[in-house]
Design a protein around this motif. Structure first.
Motif, PDB file in Angstrom:
ATOM      1  N   LYS A 103     -51.282   1.403  -1.346  1.00  0.00           N
ATOM      2  CA  LYS A 103     -49.849   0.676  -1.912  1.00  0.00           C
ATOM      3  C   LYS A 103     -50.326  -0.531  -2.512  1.00  0.00           C
TER       4      LYS A 103
ATOM      5  N   LYS B  83     -54.830   7.056  -1.629  1.00  0.00           N
ATOM      6  CA  LYS B  83     -53.990   6.192  -2.311  1.00  0.00           C
ATOM      7  C   LYS B  83     -53.374   4.902  -1.455  1.00  0.00           C
TER       8      LYS B  83
ATOM      9  N   VAL C 221     -54.278  13.376  -2.297  1.00  0.00           N
ATOM     10  CA  VAL C 221     -53.387  13.277  -3.471  1.00  0.00           C
ATOM     11  C   VAL C 221     -54.186  13.106  -4.727  1.00  0.00           C
TER      12      VAL C 221
ATOM     13  N   TYR D 180     -38.993   6.737   2.141  1.00  0.00           N
ATOM     14  CA  TYR D 180     -40.305   7.415   1.950  1.00  0.00           C
ATOM     15  C   TYR D 180     -41.277   7.507   2.949  1.00  0.00           C
ATOM     16  N   GLU D 181     -42.004   8.840   3.003  1.00  0.00           N
ATOM     17  CA  GLU D 181     -43.115   8.907   3.746  1.00  0.00           C
ATOM     18  C   GLU D 181     -44.161   7.864   3.741  1.00  0.00           C
TER      19      GLU D 181
ATOM     20  N   GLU E 279     -51.560   7.460   1.419  1.00  0.00           N
ATOM     21  CA  GLU E 279     -51.689   8.889   1.017  1.00  0.00           C
ATOM     22  C   GLU E 279     -52.986   9.441   0.911  1.00  0.00           C
TER      23      GLU E 279
ATOM     24  N   LYS F  11     -47.004   7.664   5.516  1.00  0.00           N
ATOM     25  CA  LYS F  11     -48.516   8.241   5.830  1.00  0.00           C
ATOM     26  C   LYS F  11     -48.218   9.684   5.488  1.00  0.00           C
ATOM     27  N   ILE F  12     -49.065  10.056   4.251  1.00  0.00           N
ATOM     28  CA  ILE F  12     -49.141  11.272   3.788  1.00  0.00           C
ATOM     29  C   ILE F  12     -50.673  11.941   3.820  1.00  0.00           C
TER      30      ILE F  12
ATOM     31  N   GLU G  76     -50.852   1.966   7.373  1.00  0.00           N
ATOM     32  CA  GLU G  76     -49.943   2.819   6.325  1.00  0.00           C
ATOM     33  C   GLU G  76     -49.346   1.632   5.809  1.00  0.00           C
TER      34      GLU G  76
ATOM     35  N   ASN H 151     -52.616  15.295   3.295  1.00  0.00           N
ATOM     36  CA  ASN H 151     -52.421  16.491   2.764  1.00  0.00           C
ATOM     37  C   ASN H 151     -53.808  17.274   3.381  1.00  0.00           C
TER      38      ASN H 151
END
Length: 229
Positions: free
Chosen positions: A69, A67, A162, A3-4, A159, A6-7, A156, A9
């Motif tokens: 984790k 966001k 989001v 999974y990514e 996100e 570091k996202i 990381e 947007n």
């Protein structure tokens, strides 16, 4: 499963800057978080544990969401690649109570970027430094323990921009965040064109009610004239 980690947007486009500026001008309204909640029919209010930890300085701005984790809380330094004046940083740190992901240096960087405030569903620290800076921070808790980023160098998994959950409310990038010493109210951007004039009218009515009270009006007179108190 890969999974990514570091996202980041892009910012939401097409926001009505004039409308947002009009909203921001309401920071001098008494109990402004309550006014916007009333205009939302009592909706949009974050959990009462999300409260000011530094200065009681009201702020209104658009959500720049983060966001993190659970169990792997990192510093959210990447926000400064895209933060703009008028932003409110809204961080979903899963309510983590004893590991702080916002401190005095973050407050200084945010202030320099024109960010008007931060809201953290989790822990913050260095609230004394934020007070000196005059930078308002609201959070669920306060703790001296830092995130591990200063030791590991990792920023990381994270996100940015989001949908997040903060204080029991779903917050999307670009939503309006209204905070004062009462608490924090979130107005979905898609409802803002309808909610802002209602909030402005409520604020004006309350100002008139206060004046009437000082002039000796009774409860019956106030209800007859304004329909509510």
């Amino acid at each position: 499963m890969d999974y990514e980690k570091k996202i980041i947007n892009p910012r939401r486009e097409g926001l009505d800057e004039e409308l947002l500026a009009n909203c921001a001008e309401m920071t001098n309204v008494l109990s402004v978080s309550a006014v916007f909640s009333d205009a939302l029919n009592r909706d949009g209010v974050m959990d009462h544990e999300i409260k000011f930890r530094s200065t009681n300085q009201p702020f209104i701005g658009t959500a720049l969401t983060v966001k993190l984790k659970p169990g792997d809380i990192v510093d959210c330094l990447p926000i400064f690649d895209i933060a703009k004046p008028g932003d409110v940083v809204v961080i979903d740190a899963n309510g983590t109570p004893n590991t702080s992901i916002w401190g005095g240096l973050m407050s200084g960087l945010a202030r320099a970027a024109g960010v008007v405030g931060a809201v953290v569903d989790g822990s913050v620290r260095d609230t004394d430094e934020a007070k000196v800076l005059g930078f308002p921070v609201a959070s669920r808790s306060v703790s001296p323990r830092a995130a591990h980023s200063a030791y590991t160098g990792r920023t990381e998994p994270i996100e940015i921009n989001v949908p997040v959950t903060c204080g029991g409310q779903i917050v999307h990038p670009g939503d309006l965040v209204v905070a004062d010493e009462l608490g924090v109210t979130v107005v979905p951007y898609d409802l803002l064109a309808e909610v802002y004039p209602a909030a402005a009218q409520l604020a004006e009515n309350e100002k008139k009610v206060r004046e009437e009270i000082l002039n000796g009006a009774t409860v019956e007179q106030l209800l007859a004239k304004f329909g509510r108190i």
